[in-house]
Write an enzyme that holds these catalytic residues in place. Structure first.
Site, PDB file in Angstrom:
ATOM      1  N   ARG A 157      10.975 -18.468  70.189  1.00 20.51           N
ATOM      2  CA  ARG A 157      10.053 -19.169  71.100  1.00 20.51           C
ATOM      3  C   ARG A 157      10.397 -20.664  71.192  1.00 20.51           C
ATOM      4  O   ARG A 157      10.158 -21.294  72.224  1.00 20.51           O
ATOM      5  CB  ARG A 157       8.614 -18.974  70.639  1.00 20.51           C
ATOM      6  CG  ARG A 157       8.048 -17.635  71.096  1.00 20.51           C
ATOM      7  CD  ARG A 157       6.625 -17.439  70.653  1.00 20.51           C
ATOM      8  NE  ARG A 157       5.995 -16.363  71.397  1.00 20.51           N
ATOM      9  CZ  ARG A 157       4.897 -15.736  71.016  1.00 20.51           C
ATOM     10  NH1 ARG A 157       4.304 -16.070  69.889  1.00 20.51           N
ATOM     11  NH2 ARG A 157       4.384 -14.779  71.757  1.00 20.51           N
ATOM     12  N   LYS A 198      -2.143  -5.761  67.833  1.00 27.89           N
ATOM     13  CA  LYS A 198      -3.295  -6.329  68.560  1.00 27.89           C
ATOM     14  C   LYS A 198      -3.829  -5.271  69.527  1.00 27.89           C
ATOM     15  O   LYS A 198      -3.747  -5.401  70.757  1.00 27.89           O
ATOM     16  CB  LYS A 198      -2.873  -7.593  69.305  1.00 27.89           C
ATOM     17  CG  LYS A 198      -2.502  -8.753  68.371  1.00 27.89           C
ATOM     18  CD  LYS A 198      -2.065  -9.970  69.160  1.00 27.89           C
ATOM     19  CE  LYS A 198      -1.553 -11.076  68.272  1.00 27.89           C
ATOM     20  NZ  LYS A 198      -0.866 -12.148  69.005  1.00 27.89           N
ATOM     21  N   GLY A 205       6.088 -11.812  71.105  1.00 25.51           N
ATOM     22  CA  GLY A 205       6.698 -12.635  70.074  1.00 25.51           C
ATOM     23  C   GLY A 205       7.241 -11.792  68.937  1.00 25.51           C
ATOM     24  O   GLY A 205       8.385 -11.978  68.496  1.00 25.51           O
ATOM     25  N   GLY A 220       0.758 -10.353  74.677  1.00 27.38           N
ATOM     26  CA  GLY A 220      -0.459 -10.172  75.468  1.00 27.38           C
ATOM     27  C   GLY A 220      -0.293 -10.739  76.869  1.00 27.38           C
ATOM     28  O   GLY A 220      -0.755 -10.158  77.858  1.00 27.38           O
TER      29      GLY A 220
HETATM   30  N1  LIG Z   1       1.062   1.040  62.041  1.00 30.75           N
HETATM   31  C1  LIG Z   1       0.859  -0.267  61.897  1.00 30.75           C
HETATM   32  N2  LIG Z   1      -0.114  -0.727  61.111  1.00 30.75           N
HETATM   33  C2  LIG Z   1      -0.304  -2.050  60.957  1.00 30.75           C
HETATM   34  N3  LIG Z   1       0.428  -3.010  61.569  1.00 30.75           N
HETATM   35  C3  LIG Z   1       1.405  -2.592  62.365  1.00 30.75           C
HETATM   36  C4  LIG Z   1       1.674  -1.215  62.577  1.00 30.75           C
HETATM   37  N4  LIG Z   1       2.708  -1.123  63.436  1.00 30.75           N
HETATM   38  C5  LIG Z   1       3.094  -2.380  63.732  1.00 30.75           C
HETATM   39  N5  LIG Z   1       2.321  -3.282  63.088  1.00 30.75           N
HETATM   40  C6  LIG Z   1       2.432  -4.739  63.108  1.00 30.75           C
HETATM   41  O1  LIG Z   1       2.286  -5.195  64.428  1.00 30.75           O
HETATM   42  C7  LIG Z   1       2.720  -6.558  64.446  1.00 30.75           C
HETATM   43  C8  LIG Z   1       3.133  -6.954  65.820  1.00 30.75           C
HETATM   44  O2  LIG Z   1       2.116  -6.659  66.749  1.00 30.75           O
HETATM   45  P1  LIG Z   1       1.750  -7.578  68.027  1.00 30.75           P
HETATM   46  O3  LIG Z   1       0.742  -6.788  68.767  1.00 30.75           O
HETATM   47  O4  LIG Z   1       1.395  -8.948  67.563  1.00 30.75           O
HETATM   48  O5  LIG Z   1       3.177  -7.599  68.783  1.00 30.75           O
HETATM   49  P2  LIG Z   1       3.734  -8.477  69.978  1.00 30.75           P
HETATM   50  O6  LIG Z   1       2.957  -8.213  71.213  1.00 30.75           O
HETATM   51  O7  LIG Z   1       5.208  -8.261  70.019  1.00 30.75           O
HETATM   52  O8  LIG Z   1       3.531  -9.983  69.534  1.00 30.75           O
HETATM   53  P3  LIG Z   1       2.617 -11.143  70.131  1.00 30.75           P
HETATM   54  O9  LIG Z   1       1.312 -10.544  70.545  1.00 30.75           O
HETATM   55  O10 LIG Z   1       2.526 -12.044  68.936  1.00 30.75           O
HETATM   56  O11 LIG Z   1       3.378 -11.741  71.252  1.00 30.75           O
HETATM   57  C9  LIG Z   1       3.826  -6.640  63.430  1.00 30.75           C
HETATM   58  O12 LIG Z   1       3.548  -7.696  62.529  1.00 30.75           O
HETATM   59  C10 LIG Z   1       3.795  -5.267  62.729  1.00 30.75           C
HETATM   60  O13 LIG Z   1       3.908  -5.352  61.332  1.00 30.75           O
HETATM   61  O1  LIG Z   2       1.606 -14.579  69.929  1.00 30.60           O
HETATM   62  C1  LIG Z   2       1.070 -14.568  71.036  1.00 30.60           C
HETATM   63  O2  LIG Z   2       0.918 -13.528  71.716  1.00 30.60           O
HETATM   64  C2  LIG Z   2       0.673 -15.889  71.656  1.00 30.60           C
HETATM   65  O3  LIG Z   2       1.204 -16.990  70.946  1.00 30.60           O
HETATM   66  C3  LIG Z   2      -0.835 -15.997  71.780  1.00 30.60           C
HETATM   67  O4  LIG Z   2      -1.424 -15.973  70.512  1.00 30.60           O
HETATM   68  P1  LIG Z   2      -2.923 -15.463  70.335  1.00 30.60           P
HETATM   69  O5  LIG Z   2      -2.903 -13.971  70.567  1.00 30.60           O
HETATM   70  O6  LIG Z   2      -3.314 -15.839  68.948  1.00 30.60           O
HETATM   71  O7  LIG Z   2      -3.762 -16.172  71.379  1.00 30.60           O
END
Ligand SMILES: Nc1ncnc2c1ncn2[C@@H]1O[C@H](COP(=O)(O)OP(=O)(O)OP(=O)(O)O)[C@@H](O)[C@H]1O
Ligand SMILES: O=C(O)[C@H](O)COP(=O)(O)O
Length: 403
Positions: free
Chosen positions: A37, A202, A360, A384
């Site tokens: 990033r 998330k 990310g 997101g």
């Molecule tokens: N089965 C699971 N149980 C718990 N955590 C999990 C599982 N599968 C994946 N993860 C976790 O999900 C996290 C990533 O999820 P996230 O939704 O934040 O991804 P992203 O959309 O790529 O990132 P961001 O939202 O930060 O841009 C990782 O840290 C991973 O360890």
């Molecule tokens: O990691 C992300 O998806 C962005 O940096 C936004 O972070 P947030 O979900 O904590 O608002």
């Protein structure tokens, strides 16, 4: 949206330019484990500095609770930015206080400063318009111009993303321009079959996109923390896995609508489970068990998709013409749970599809697992944010840049 080049053409020399970036990078203590990033926004910062601007970079990191917390300091990100730019970068240890004001006042033309984490201030994320506005007023005093380039945060109606651009002449940075141009393609003339892979942690943020995808995608593959709400919706025991109980009725509705529309939902057939979340620091062996997805023991949690699921998902990606992937398939930060994410990344590369990876953590996973990021069509810095863009929602941070 005004472009950064148009802003520069109007003259940025000697002006204080506030750049809202997304420097929300994964950290292990004070060590950045993936700097994607920072690298993504660095060209915008460099361009402004080369044109004589006094560049003030601001971002959030993690989710601190509206007060300073050293674990979420942006100091490591400022240090990395300095390395990438090959020049000194000043760091203000607060965001709108004396130190920020002094740091900005000391900036010469073409110099760069980073402010401390915006979320150390309750006004940044407040749901109260007046409280957010008051914080935006304080931020506005620091700068003459605003550049929005934190694509990962444009879905947040936060003071620095939404309220501040209304107070200053503004433009979109190059990262936002690129992200929007690529993601737009996925909302328009998408080549079929269009497969979407969703995972990550998330869950509540991401279930909404399925509503929209049911109208557009041909195939939706579910993994990561998301999968367990789907398995629970099918009536299966999910033990102590990540679960969004209140979303089960919505998920049941998605499954019904998908069947009626001929959209294929692909869910795990086996998963790796353990009684304990793995130690991500020591990476001590986790010794997980592989179980069928309908046989998760009540005292265990699912932490990755299993080997049969990996094969199944690879086969569902092989003939796709377009693939969008958001969210790791498991806790990839631990080697025992990285296999599912690796298999999906490989599945994208083995297909001849136009591939977009969003998020990310997903982008970090791809790089940490040794894949060449240039082999993918596009790696988005927004998780997101990219999903909400695909949903067709109005994103506060883009709307604010529009006029
Ligand atoms: N089965 C699971 N149980 C718990 N955590 C999990 C599982 N599968 C994946 N993860 C976790 O999900 C996290 C990533 O999820 P996230 O939704 O934040 O991804 P992203 O959309 O790529 O990132 P961001 O939202 O930060 O841009 C990782 O840290 C991973 O360890
Ligand atoms: O990691 C992300 O998806 C962005 O940096 C936004 O972070 P947030 O979900 O904590 O608002």
């Amino acid at each position: 949206m005004k472009t950064i080049d148009e802003l520069i053409a109007d003259g940025v020399g000697g002006k204080r330019v506030f750049v809202r970036a997304d420097l929300n990078v994964p950290l292990d203590g004070a060590t950045i484990t993936d700097d994607g990033r920072i690298r993504a926004v660095q060209p915008t910062i460099a361009k402004l500095a080369q044109n004589g601007a006094k560049v003030i970079v601001a971002s959030h990191l993690g989710r601190p609770k509206g007060a300073p917390d050293p674990a979420f300091s942006l100091a490591p990100a400022a240090a990395r930015l300095s390395e990438l730019l090959g020049r000194d970068v000043a760091f203000a240890t607060d965001t709108v206080g004396d130190r920020a004001r002094d740091t900005v006042a000391a900036l010469g033309d073409g110099e760069v400063a980073v402010l401390e984490n915006l979320r150390f201030n309750p006004g940044e994320t407040s749901k109260d318009d007046a409280e957010r506005g008051a914080f935006a007023d304080q931020l506005a005093q620091l700068a003459d111009l605003y550049v929005g380039d934190g694509f990962g945060a444009v879905h947040r109606k936060h003071a620095s993303v939404y309220d501040l651009p209304a107070r200053l002449p503004h433009a979109a940075g190059d990262l936002i321009a690129t992200e929007v141009a690529v993601l737009k393609k996925l909302t328009e003339d998408v080549k079929r079959p269009y497969a979407v892979v969703l995972g990550g942690a998330k869950v509540s943020d991401k279930l909404g996109v399925i509503d929209h995808l049911l109208e557009r995608a041909d195939r939706i593959l579910i993994g990561g923390g998301m999968a367990y709400t789907f398995l629970a919706a099918q009536g299966h025991e999910v033990g102590i896995s990540l679960l969004q109980k209140d979303q089960i009725p919505a998920v049941q509705e998605y499954l019904k609508r998908a069947a009626a529309k001929g959209v294929e939902f692909v869910l795990p057939v086996d998963v790796l489970v353990s009684a304990d979340f793995p130690d991500l620091k020591t990476k001590a062996p986790a010794n997980p068990d592989t179980v069928a997805a309908d046989a998760i023991p009540a005292d265990k949690e699912g932490l990755d998709i299993g080997p049969r699921t990996r094969e199944l998902y690879a086969s569902k990606l092989a003939d796709a013409a377009t693939i969008f992937w958001n969210g790791p398939m498991g806790v990839f930060e631990h080697p025992d749970y990285a296999g599912g994410t690796k298999a999906v990344a490989q599945g994208l590369l083995d297909s001849s599809a136009f591939t977009v990876v969003g998020g990310g953590d997903s982008a970090a996973a791809v790089r940490q697992l040794g894949f060449d990021e240039n082999a993918f069509g596009h790696i988005s810095t927004g998780g997101g944010a990219s999903l909400e863009y695909l949903e067709g929602k109005t994103l506060p941070g883009l709307a604010a840049l529009e006029d």
